[in-house]
Design an enzyme around this catalytic site. Structure first.
Site, PDB file in Angstrom:
ATOM      1  N   CYS A 148     -24.464   1.828 -14.723  1.00 58.68           N
ATOM      2  CA  CYS A 148     -23.523   2.972 -14.632  1.00 58.68           C
ATOM      3  C   CYS A 148     -24.230   4.469 -14.862  1.00 58.68           C
ATOM      4  O   CYS A 148     -24.577   4.772 -16.079  1.00 58.68           O
ATOM      5  CB  CYS A 148     -22.442   2.908 -15.501  1.00 58.68           C
ATOM      6  SG  CYS A 148     -21.322   4.252 -15.590  1.00 58.68           S
TER       7      CYS A 148
ATOM      8  N   CYS B 157     -16.407   0.141 -21.154  1.00 59.87           N
ATOM      9  CA  CYS B 157     -17.733  -0.309 -20.684  1.00 59.87           C
ATOM     10  C   CYS B 157     -18.133  -1.642 -21.199  1.00 59.87           C
ATOM     11  O   CYS B 157     -19.155  -2.203 -20.696  1.00 59.87           O
ATOM     12  CB  CYS B 157     -18.669   0.977 -21.206  1.00 59.87           C
ATOM     13  SG  CYS B 157     -18.287   2.271 -20.548  1.00 59.87           S
TER      14      CYS B 157
ATOM     15  N   ASP C 246      -9.139   4.843  -2.838  1.00 62.94           N
ATOM     16  CA  ASP C 246      -8.072   5.440  -3.721  1.00 62.94           C
ATOM     17  C   ASP C 246      -8.358   6.210  -4.905  1.00 62.94           C
ATOM     18  O   ASP C 246      -9.806   6.234  -5.125  1.00 62.94           O
ATOM     19  CB  ASP C 246      -7.141   4.195  -3.923  1.00 62.94           C
ATOM     20  CG  ASP C 246      -7.659   3.404  -5.094  1.00 62.94           C
ATOM     21  OD1 ASP C 246      -8.697   3.546  -5.291  1.00 62.94           O
ATOM     22  OD2 ASP C 246      -6.482   2.743  -5.633  1.00 62.94           O
TER      23      ASP C 246
ATOM     24  N   TYR D 122      -6.269   6.581   4.427  1.00 68.54           N
ATOM     25  CA  TYR D 122      -6.254   5.657   3.288  1.00 68.54           C
ATOM     26  C   TYR D 122      -5.475   4.265   3.691  1.00 68.54           C
ATOM     27  O   TYR D 122      -6.213   3.100   3.486  1.00 68.54           O
ATOM     28  CB  TYR D 122      -5.949   6.185   1.968  1.00 68.54           C
ATOM     29  CG  TYR D 122      -5.677   4.908   0.989  1.00 68.54           C
ATOM     30  CD1 TYR D 122      -6.698   4.593   0.383  1.00 68.54           C
ATOM     31  CD2 TYR D 122      -4.409   4.388   0.774  1.00 68.54           C
ATOM     32  CE1 TYR D 122      -6.492   3.326  -0.411  1.00 68.54           C
ATOM     33  CE2 TYR D 122      -4.248   3.334  -0.179  1.00 68.54           C
ATOM     34  CZ  TYR D 122      -5.333   2.701  -0.621  1.00 68.54           C
ATOM     35  OH  TYR D 122      -5.251   1.932  -1.409  1.00 68.54           O
TER      36      TYR D 122
ATOM     37  N   CYS E 186     -12.531   0.580 -15.858  1.00 69.98           N
ATOM     38  CA  CYS E 186     -12.820   2.023 -15.626  1.00 69.98           C
ATOM     39  C   CYS E 186     -11.717   2.795 -15.410  1.00 69.98           C
ATOM     40  O   CYS E 186     -11.459   3.428 -14.470  1.00 69.98           O
ATOM     41  CB  CYS E 186     -13.814   2.372 -14.781  1.00 69.98           C
ATOM     42  SG  CYS E 186     -14.841   3.690 -14.835  1.00 69.98           S
TER      43      CYS E 186
ATOM     44  N   CYS F  80     -17.384  -4.085 -18.696  1.00 64.23           N
ATOM     45  CA  CYS F  80     -17.656  -3.491 -17.210  1.00 64.23           C
ATOM     46  C   CYS F  80     -18.866  -4.258 -16.663  1.00 64.23           C
ATOM     47  O   CYS F  80     -19.893  -4.488 -17.348  1.00 64.23           O
ATOM     48  CB  CYS F  80     -18.069  -1.972 -17.251  1.00 64.23           C
ATOM     49  SG  CYS F  80     -18.469  -1.539 -15.567  1.00 64.23           S
TER      50      CYS F  80
ATOM     51  N   GLU G  91       0.831  -1.281   0.007  1.00 64.01           N
ATOM     52  CA  GLU G  91       0.064  -0.078   0.035  1.00 64.01           C
ATOM     53  C   GLU G  91       0.923   1.365   0.016  1.00 64.01           C
ATOM     54  O   GLU G  91       0.653   2.451  -0.693  1.00 64.01           O
ATOM     55  CB  GLU G  91      -0.917  -0.028   1.324  1.00 64.01           C
ATOM     56  CG  GLU G  91      -2.055  -1.062   1.034  1.00 64.01           C
ATOM     57  CD  GLU G  91      -2.973  -0.580  -0.278  1.00 64.01           C
ATOM     58  OE1 GLU G  91      -2.967   0.467  -0.666  1.00 64.01           O
ATOM     59  OE2 GLU G  91      -3.588  -1.744  -0.809  1.00 64.01           O
TER      60      GLU G  91
HETATM   61  S1  SF4 Z   1     -19.893   1.588 -17.451  1.00 64.88           S
HETATM   62 FE1  SF4 Z   1     -19.149   3.127 -16.028  1.00 64.88          FE
HETATM   63  S2  SF4 Z   1     -18.083   2.167 -14.326  1.00 64.88           S
HETATM   64 FE2  SF4 Z   1     -18.200   0.656 -16.053  1.00 64.88          FE
HETATM   65  S3  SF4 Z   1     -16.326   1.126 -17.495  1.00 64.88           S
HETATM   66 FE3  SF4 Z   1     -17.996   2.517 -18.298  1.00 64.88          FE
HETATM   67  S4  SF4 Z   1     -17.793   4.312 -17.334  1.00 64.88           S
HETATM   68 FE4  SF4 Z   1     -16.660   2.896 -15.998  1.00 64.88          FE
END
Ligand code: SF4
Length: 300
Positions: free
Chosen positions: A217, A208, A146, A128, A201, A211, A45
């Site tokens: 999102c 996305c 973070d 943190y 992200c 994701c 860390e």
């Molecule tokens: S959907 Fe949203 S959280 Fe997922 S990668 Fe795209 S911008 Fe990032």
């Protein structure tokens, strides 16, 4: 009352996909393995706070081989920690880690404490790092904020492209609201959101299509509105005092005996900036000036 839809975002609706994604895609990093222990987590860390994983890996491995327990590091000179820090940058972190190792040895019998308050009381450990160690090493429930996590939360939950330059109270409140109730699940969520920000992200290239929470999102669903906050801080290096400090410190890291002023003068031409950088290193305790005009890494 509003009907719940498949895409409505709630803390709970984010947990399963993000934690499930992490279980499939998490990188196998040495500080995530059980043998790393709390000390390994703490060392990682400190190193990862301002340095990417690929640069941290070799230094981490050498560090843990040389100082497998806090007491091993505490018994060595602080200058050796600075030397072993190598080119990771922001070398005051090495001194702070050494100071934390000393305090762990003196106050906690050489074991990294598990209580958040005791971690926070160690020198050089901020909110943190205390939360990260309590969460990743001891499986506790803490908001671990973070840069990567803040970016994921800004996009997925708040609907903006980037978080503010400095962490705000609103971000902390949101992070606490998003935490799973269960300790172990909260720790998994902290690691998973961090990894999602690091791998999918990212600051420049959010992917996305990969994701796990794309259908929830807020930023993506709003059509990815452009950033409207203050300009984001750049990371300039060339020509800065940081670069001069890095060059001066490299001379001392490579030397086995104290070095003369002329050896330091040789690595940066501009005398005013060079003197300022050297004064800063001395003031930070990273360099020790000797009575004979030579310099070395600190022994005490
Ligand atoms: S959907 Fe949203 S959280 Fe997922 S990668 Fe795209 S911008 Fe990032």
């Amino acid at each position: 009352m509003t009907a719940t839809t498949a895409t409505q975002t709630t803390p709970a609706s984010l947990h399963a996909p993000v934690i499930g994604w992490f279980e499939q895609h998490a990188r196998d990093l040495p500080w995530r393995r059980p043998e790393a222990g709390a000390w390994g987590v703490m060392v990682s860390e400190f190193m990862l706070q301002q340095t990417p994983v690929n640069r941290v890996l070799p230094v981490y491995e050498q560090w843990m081989a040389r100082w497998p327990r806090p007491a091993d590091l505490a018994a060595d000179a602080p200058g050796e920690a600075v030397r072993a820090w190598g080119r990771l940058g922001y070398p005051r972190r090495a001194l702070r880690l050494h100071g934390a190792a000393q305090a762990i040895t003196e106050r906690h019998g050489g074991d990294v404490p598990s209580e958040h308050g005791q971690l926070l009381a160690l020198p050089g450990i901020g909110e943190y790092t205390a939360a990260a160690v309590a969460s990743f090493a001891y499986g506790q429930r803490h908001a671990v904020l973070d840069t990567n996590v803040r970016r994921v939360f800004a996009r997925a939950a708040t609907g903006i492209q980037y978080p503010p330059n400095a962490t705000t109270a609103a971000e902390r409140k949101l992070a606490r609201a998003l935490l799973p109730e269960d300790d172990g699940r909260a720790a998994g969520w902290a690691a998973a959101t961090m990894e999602l920000g690091a791998l999918v992200c990212t600051a420049k290239n959010e992917d996305c299509t990969r994701c796990p929470i794309a259908d929830q999102c807020a930023w993506r669903l709003a059509g990815k509105p452009a950033h409207q906050g203050p300009p984001r801080r750049g990371q300039t290096y060339a020509g800065t005092d940081r670069q001069v400090r890095g060059r001066l410190l490299a001379v001392l890291r490579d030397a086995v005996t104290p070095v003369p002023q002329s050896a330091l003068d040789a690595v940066w031409e501009e005398p005013v900036q060079r003197a300022r950088a050297l004064d800063g290193l001395v003031a930070d305790g990273l360099v020790e000036p000797l009575a004979n005009g030579r310099y070395r890494l600190p022994l005490t």
